[in-house]
Design an enzyme around this catalytic site. Structure first.
Site, PDB file in Angstrom:
ATOM      1  CD  GLN A  80      -2.243  31.719  45.610  1.00  0.00           C
ATOM      2  OE1 GLN A  80      -2.738  30.623  45.883  1.00  0.00           O
ATOM      3  NE2 GLN A  80      -2.903  32.658  44.979  1.00  0.00           N
ATOM      4  CB  CYS A 110      -5.207  29.436  43.648  1.00  0.00           C
ATOM      5  SG  CYS A 110      -6.528  30.044  42.574  1.00  0.00           S
ATOM      6  CG  HIS A 165      -8.869  29.845  46.367  1.00  0.00           C
ATOM      7  ND1 HIS A 165      -7.707  30.300  45.773  1.00  0.00           N
ATOM      8  CD2 HIS A 165      -8.476  29.289  47.554  1.00  0.00           C
ATOM      9  CE1 HIS A 165      -6.679  30.033  46.555  1.00  0.00           C
ATOM     10  NE2 HIS A 165      -7.112  29.418  47.632  1.00  0.00           N
TER      11      HIS A 165
END
Lengths: 117, 233
Positions: free
Chosen positions: B19, B25, B168
């Protein structure tokens, strides 16, 4: 990020595991670790001031990795491509789950599946 | 349920992506789940576009004003599934490649849709149900607290203490029954998680975390998606 990514690919060994040296000569060792880190991940800094700041952050992250190793002994913790970032810089740059996070109330629940067969 | 299972062994997982310096993410977690679902529906593994989500998905939570998918500033997988459902689908990675920035305009081309969402749902906070949904429906989009991931190099992560504050988005692709824990002197079951920080991070781009007690909130937000089954794909 792209140059760092290329550096990862060129690296001979994808892992660096030098995180648990004794206190003796620690400053010198940390400098050595930082040199390896910069070479391995293709890191360079715009000024000496920035370099010195990143070294301080790196040393703090070495200590943090040691703490993580104690808290998480079945994993290996050490130097990663994020070792020159403070925890808040790391969160800001690489973590992107919306902060006010919760599942929508109208989210459909998956049906319960059999697990015994 | 099988004792060990890994969707990588069944061809449902694309290579590890990166990324870059962008908080996207959530988009990688979303595409990973849809790539797997699309594989199950079509028997073809197609890498899907995160950049489409970064550029075009601004889906908001109707009950939380200002809480919207927002490129490198973050997002939520379920909102991204909702966007994908409304937009009609996602394009191929090669047709809409990842740039790692969110400053570009949306370049979504509906004529180039490669995978579409049929439906999506959240999985209950139960590890057996998570495993069952993984095996039946393909890789699952999950959220996790990533505090131990900044220093993770390998092995099975099983911290004594870890916050469950989710920050995340990652992809659950499998599980194993026996990852060795030297200190605990026993074999520990673990989840296999695909991350989006490149192959050089962690265990070839993957993270192993122990199962059993919702470590780092790994069981808290799990989403499964089904892809539209079409012959044209």
């Amino acid at each position: 990020a792209a140059s760092a990514s290329e550096a990862f690919n060129d690296a001979e060994d994808p892992l660096i595991k030098q995180v648990v040296d004794g206190a003796e000569g620690e400053a010198l060792t940390d400098h050595h670790h930082f040199s390896i880190f910069k070479r391995k991940f293709g890191k360079s800094y715009a000024s000496q001031e920035e370099h010195d700041h990143r070294f301080k952050v790196f040393r703090a992250n070495l200590r943090r990795a040691r703490r993580h190793q104690k808290l998480d002994p079945s994993a290996v913790h050490g130097v990663t491509q994020f070792s020159d970032l403070t925890p808040s810089e790391f969160r800001r740059t690489y973590l992107g789950l919306r902060s006010k996070l919760r599942l929508p109330k109208d989210a459909t629940q998956a049906p319960i599946l059999p697990t015994d067969s | 349920l099988p004792a060990d299972f890994d969707w990588r062994d069944h061809g449902a997982v694309t290579g590890v992506k990166n990324q870059g310096s962008c908080g996207s993410c959530w988009s990688f977690s979303t595409t990973g789940a849809l790539e797997g679902a699309n594989f199950l529906a079509t028997e073809k593994l197609v890498s899907l576009s995160e950049q489409q989500l970064v550029d075009c998905d601004h889906e908001c939570d109707p009950e939380e004003p200002g809480s919207c998918d927002s490129g490198c500033n973050g997002g939520l997988m379920n909102s991204a599934f909702e966007y994908t459902l409304k937009a009609g689908g996602l394009m191929r990675e090669e047709d809409y490649p990842y740039t790692g920035t969110d400053r570009g305009a949306c370049k979504f081309d509906k004529s180039k849709i490669a995978a579409s969402v049929a439906n999506f749902s959240v999985v209950t906070l139960d590890e057996d149900q998570i495993a069952a949904n993984l095996v039946k429906n393909g890789p699952l989009a999950i959220a996790i607290n990533a505090v131990f991931m900044q220093t993770y190099v390998g092995g099975v992560s099983c911290p004594y203490i870890c916050s469950r504050r989710l920050d995340h988005g990652v992809l659950l692709v499998g599980y194993g029954s026996a990852g060795y824990s030297a200190v605990r002197m026993k074999e520990k079951p673990y989840w296999i998680i695909k991350n989006s920080w490149g192959e050089s991070w962690g265990d070839g781009g993957y993270y192993k975390i122990c199962r059993g007690r919702n470590i780092c909130g790994v069981d808290s937000m799990v989403s499964t998606v089904a892809a539209v089954q079409t012959s044209s794909q």
